[in-house]
Scaffold this motif. Sequence first.
Motif, short mmCIF file in Angstrom:
data_model
loop_
_atom_site.label_atom_id
_atom_site.label_comp_id
_atom_site.label_asym_id
_atom_site.label_seq_id
_atom_site.Cartn_x
_atom_site.Cartn_y
_atom_site.Cartn_z
N GLY A 245 74.36 28.83 69.57
CA GLY A 245 75.70 29.31 69.89
C GLY A 245 75.87 29.77 71.32
N GLU A 246 74.86 30.47 71.87
CA GLU A 246 74.95 30.96 73.25
C GLU A 246 74.96 29.81 74.24
N THR A 247 74.16 28.79 73.95
CA THR A 247 74.11 27.62 74.85
C THR A 247 75.45 26.87 74.83
N VAL A 248 76.08 26.81 73.66
CA VAL A 248 77.40 26.17 73.56
C VAL A 248 78.38 26.88 74.49
N ALA A 249 78.37 28.22 74.46
CA ALA A 249 79.27 29.00 75.34
C ALA A 249 78.98 28.71 76.81
N LEU A 250 77.69 28.59 77.16
CA LEU A 250 77.32 28.27 78.54
C LEU A 250 77.83 26.88 78.93
N LEU A 251 77.64 25.91 78.04
CA LEU A 251 78.09 24.55 78.32
C LEU A 251 79.59 24.50 78.56
N GLN B 38 88.34 29.80 70.59
CA GLN B 38 88.57 28.85 69.50
C GLN B 38 87.82 27.54 69.77
N ILE B 39 87.85 27.08 71.01
CA ILE B 39 87.15 25.84 71.36
C ILE B 39 85.65 26.02 71.19
N ILE B 40 85.12 27.12 71.73
CA ILE B 40 83.68 27.41 71.62
C ILE B 40 83.29 27.56 70.15
N GLY B 41 84.13 28.26 69.39
CA GLY B 41 83.85 28.48 67.96
C GLY B 41 83.80 27.17 67.18
N ARG B 42 84.70 26.24 67.50
CA ARG B 42 84.70 24.94 66.80
C ARG B 42 83.44 24.14 67.12
N ILE B 43 83.01 24.20 68.38
CA ILE B 43 81.77 23.48 68.75
C ILE B 43 80.57 24.14 68.06
#
Length: 485
Positions: free
Chosen positions: A271-277, A250-255
């Motif tokens: 999107g993939e970089t957001v998950a890595l961050l 949910q947090i990753i999805g919102r970002i």
Amino acid sequence: MNQELIEIGETPYSNPRNTASGSLKLQDSAEVAKRPLECLLYFLIGNNLPFQSQFEGLNTARNWGFKVPKEAKLANNLQEVFEFIDYWDIHRHNLPYETDGVVVKVNAFQHQDELGFTAKSPRWAMAYKFKSEQVFTKLNSISNQVGRTGAITPVANLEPVQLAGTIVKRASLHNADQIEKLDIRVNDTVFVEKGGEIIPKIIAVDLSKRPADTEPTQYITHCPECQAELTRTEGEANHYCPNFYGCPPQIIGRIQHYISRKAMDIEGLGGETVALLFNYGLVKNYADLYELSVEQILPLERMAQKSAENLVNGVQNSKNIPFESVLFALGIRFVGETVAKKLAKHYKNIDALRKATLMDLILVDEIGERIAKSVIEFFENQENIDIIEKLKFHGIQFEIIEKINPNATNKLEGKTFVVSGVFEQFSRDDLKKAIEDNGGKNGSSISAKTDFVLAGDNMGPAKLEKANKLGVKIISEKEFIEMLD
């Protein structure tokens, strides 16, 4: 292309659509030039075009040397439209490219202009989709995905099967009701089709092939990511994980929503970089993006100096995004792009919106109780308030920057206008802006609440008849100008 790949022992491309898309994304233009790409033109857009209709435009473009599908036809009535659809439902397989339907358009540009657009599509065009191709395969297992709003989506993991040019391995099962309705069970043989030729979905189960020892599918009771007990609101189809601020997807999805094109449109960040961050602990919410440095980002996978610099610059550039897009980016449940624009326009800034009561919100045009309650709940949460304050500190736009018209008045306050037809001195958009600048409101259709119809040449007879029937006053462009003195 595939024949050449097969001859050298490489894997052939699965379908033209994905191959064309992938070719256009190649960095090497010389490599793109080697590929047999063609551009088929289907619409011309511009101001003061030398033709008045869709069909005339296609013929003109063809004469100019563009490739225009010769199959396009001008229909005189709906019967001819349906005959065209029926013909191509059978003969589409003879075309040199794949197609999944027919687009029906209003021909005259004037009528297209009258009808306008919704937030997502034109009102003057409609896609008729042909019946999708269907295949059957085995359902191996069911997994569950968690979206940014906490909604749980069950996913069928299938025995790979060829469908409409691609290998399909997964299909959405939508929700618990759908699973129960179709009585879908693991190890079933299921029929799969692509909705709109794109998204795979299960449409039926072949009960004759069902193993004797299978049990009905029991829907999960806890979140597969954070183990929180799921909730389901009466009247809604989806189950939700209530752990809004602690569930990683949910947090990753919102970002990911925050950085998307229609929201903050942050270049250099995917999107993939957001998950890595998030997984590396560099961000816990979208406000943390504004504190990232190149040095922090460089150790991430597939991240070079230039990529890291582009990411940081893209984040900083998003500070210029207007308030209505920022409001959409916050990810308030049920507040989509159109609703965000209405709320931003009505309240002007985030603080006024935050102070609004439930009744205040419901009284805003097109804002219902469900949206109003969601907005109230969002601002009642202290974590959301803290994030907004942090975004304010970093210079995000939380206020509408209005262009002041020195000639604006309140002469039209409380009056609703419907603008229709073609005008001599001003464009329809100019007239609509003048109405709003002077306190009036633009209506999309004539109703009992309409005060004036501002009519130009070639106004539709149906609108004229409706205005007369309701007793709505019809004024000309000249009368409107005189009204504003």
